[in-house]
Design an enzyme around this catalytic site. Structure first.
Site, short mmCIF file in Angstrom:
data_model
loop_
_atom_site.label_atom_id
_atom_site.label_comp_id
_atom_site.label_asym_id
_atom_site.label_seq_id
_atom_site.Cartn_x
_atom_site.Cartn_y
_atom_site.Cartn_z
CE1 TYR A 1 -12.81 3.41 -8.60
CE2 TYR A 1 -15.21 3.30 -8.84
CZ TYR A 1 -14.04 2.85 -8.26
OH TYR A 1 -14.09 1.81 -7.35
CG ASP B 1 -2.15 0.86 1.03
OD1 ASP B 1 -3.27 0.32 1.05
OD2 ASP B 1 -2.01 2.10 0.84
CB ALA C 1 -11.16 -4.74 -6.05
P1 NAD Z 1 -9.61 2.49 0.09
O1 NAD Z 1 -9.25 3.80 -0.50
O2 NAD Z 1 -9.86 2.43 1.54
O3 NAD Z 1 -8.51 1.41 -0.32
C1 NAD Z 1 -7.68 1.54 -1.43
C2 NAD Z 1 -6.25 1.42 -0.94
O4 NAD Z 1 -5.37 1.50 -2.07
C3 NAD Z 1 -5.84 2.55 0.01
O5 NAD Z 1 -5.28 1.99 1.18
C4 NAD Z 1 -4.79 3.35 -0.76
O6 NAD Z 1 -3.79 3.91 0.09
C5 NAD Z 1 -4.25 2.27 -1.68
N1 NAD Z 1 -3.62 2.78 -2.89
C6 NAD Z 1 -4.06 3.77 -3.71
N2 NAD Z 1 -3.20 3.94 -4.73
C7 NAD Z 1 -2.21 3.04 -4.54
C8 NAD Z 1 -1.03 2.73 -5.25
N3 NAD Z 1 -0.69 3.39 -6.36
N4 NAD Z 1 -0.23 1.74 -4.78
C9 NAD Z 1 -0.55 1.06 -3.63
N5 NAD Z 1 -1.65 1.32 -2.93
C10 NAD Z 1 -2.47 2.30 -3.37
O7 NAD Z 1 -10.89 1.96 -0.70
P2 NAD Z 1 -11.75 0.63 -0.50
O8 NAD Z 1 -13.14 1.07 -0.30
O9 NAD Z 1 -11.13 -0.26 0.49
O10 NAD Z 1 -11.65 0.00 -1.96
C11 NAD Z 1 -10.84 -1.13 -2.25
C12 NAD Z 1 -11.09 -1.56 -3.69
O11 NAD Z 1 -12.46 -1.89 -3.87
C13 NAD Z 1 -10.75 -0.51 -4.74
O12 NAD Z 1 -10.18 -1.15 -5.85
C14 NAD Z 1 -12.11 0.06 -5.10
O13 NAD Z 1 -12.11 0.58 -6.40
C15 NAD Z 1 -12.99 -1.16 -4.96
N6 NAD Z 1 -14.39 -0.82 -4.66
C16 NAD Z 1 -14.77 -0.41 -3.41
C17 NAD Z 1 -16.11 -0.16 -3.18
C18 NAD Z 1 -16.61 0.24 -1.80
O14 NAD Z 1 -17.82 0.21 -1.60
N7 NAD Z 1 -15.76 0.58 -0.85
C19 NAD Z 1 -17.08 -0.29 -4.19
C20 NAD Z 1 -16.63 -0.69 -5.45
C21 NAD Z 1 -15.30 -0.98 -5.67
#
Ligand code: NAD
Length: 316
Positions: free
Chosen positions: A149, A31, A117
């Site tokens: 996105y 991360d 994801a």
């Molecule tokens: P989040 O932002 O809490 O988690 C994403 C993580 O990725 C963060 O910890 C961030 O620091 C890390 N990150 C970002 N860019 C990075 C990089 N270049 N290298 C390494 N790490 C990086 O979001 P989340 O809600 O936990 O989402 C996780 C995944 O699920 C994502 O791919 C998101 O698109 C997908 N998603 C989430 C939801 C939801 O309801 N939360 C819905 C649809 C899809």
């Protein structure tokens, strides 16, 4: 198994890391902490089977070296949230597309399983006829601030399925509005934590639009269960909806949170233009068909919205 979780210090990722450790896997978390926080990893940080790597998934060599020693990768690292989509479309697409390519390419070299994801957003909006070039309804350049996105995630899925044709064991999980303990309102404006925080502080609960848009909120433990189930070989080459199939309008969500917190917050309505800038349109509804997830993954959401909200409120 030895498993890499990218984005593992984020909301879903940190819950996933903890679950994988609980069931006996060795976990490497990658991360860049752009949105995640080490403290979300909680018990994982001191677990013997866990290693944290502070680096970016956008770097090809970093990803290649980490994936080389793994049996599987959960690729969750991404830039997300409406605010980022509106303000940083270029950064978002670079990270979300390049990161995924890096993971798929590296996994293909060593035949590691990938769970990618994705999002309910890739279903887009219901089209209205006739098509207009400047419409917000296309997954295309004129609507970059709304759809970059989902477009990036759709490209990711196409990459994944192209690699599947070359023999890579890969599965796509399309999440529908995950929520629960650990999701903070500062991250990217998730509506549940934003409403809970306002309600607990007796501040106005701001509903964007008229509040009749609906979503299927999914408790984090159910999201994680569906994600882990996607590791199995029967899931290879397929996409799965991972979510609850009980929609609630945002207006009713606000009222439920107000009631569960015993708050005196007024519920106020903010036009989309004021919240996100001119021309923004939301998806009216997103409801997953769970037939495939249930039959192939054995996926079944178990926590009701009311129970999930209670647990979330307790956490705050
Ligand atoms: P989040 O932002 O809490 O988690 C994403 C993580 O990725 C963060 O910890 C961030 O620091 C890390 N990150 C970002 N860019 C990075 C990089 N270049 N290298 C390494 N790490 C990086 O979001 P989340 O809600 O936990 O989402 C996780 C995944 O699920 C994502 O791919 C998101 O698109 C997908 N998603 C989430 C939801 C939801 O309801 N939360 C819905 C649809 C899809």
């Amino acid at each position: 198994m030895k498993i890499l979780v990218t984005g593992g210090a984020g909301f879903i990722g940190s819950h996933l890391v903890n679950r994988l450790l609980q069931i006996g896997h060795k976990v490497l978390t990658l991360d860049d902490l752009s949105n995640g926080k080490l403290e979300y990893l909680d018990r994982a940080l001191t677990h013997n089977n866990h290693t944290f790597v502070h680096d970016t998934a956008a770097d090809r060599d970093t990803v290649r070296k980490l994936v080389e020693n793994c049996d599987a990768v959960f690729h969750l690292a991404a830039v997300l949230g409406v605010k980022n989509t509106v303000e940083n479309p270029l950064k978002l697409m670079e990270v979300n597309i390049d990161g995924t390519r890096n993971v798929l390419e590296a996994a293909h070299k060593v035949r590691a399983k990938v769970v990618l994801a994705s999002t309910s957003e890739i279903y887009g909006k219901n089209e209205k006829l006739p098509f207009k070039e400047d419409s917000d309804r296309v997954l295309g350049a004129p609507s970059i601030h709304r759809w970059c996105y989902s477009t990036a995630k759709a490209i990711d899925e196409h990459f994944a399925f192209a690699y599947a044709e070359k023999g890579l064991p890969v599965t796509v999980v399309r999440y529908f509005n995950a929520y629960g303990p650990g999701q903070t309102s500062s991250q990217y404006g998730g509506v549940v934590p934003r409403f809970i925080r306002a309600a607990l502080n007796n501040e106005p609960i701001e509903v964007y639009g008229d509040g009749t848009q609906s979503r299927c909120f999914t408790y984090i433990q159910d999201t994680v269960s569906g994600t882990v189930a996607a590791l199995g070989p029967r899931a290879n080459g397929l996409a799965f909806n991972i979510g609850s199939d009980h929609p609630i309008t945002i207006r009713d969500l606000a009222a439920t949170i107000r009631q569960l917190t015993g708050s005196s917050s007024p519920i106020v309505y903010v036009p989309y233009d004021a919240a996100y800038g001119p021309g923004y349109e939301d998806m009216r509804a997103r409801i997953p068909d769970l037939t495939r997830s249930k039959s192939v993954l054995g996926y079944k959401p178990t926590i009701s919205l009311e129970e999930g909200l209670r647990r979330s409120i307790e956490w705050y």
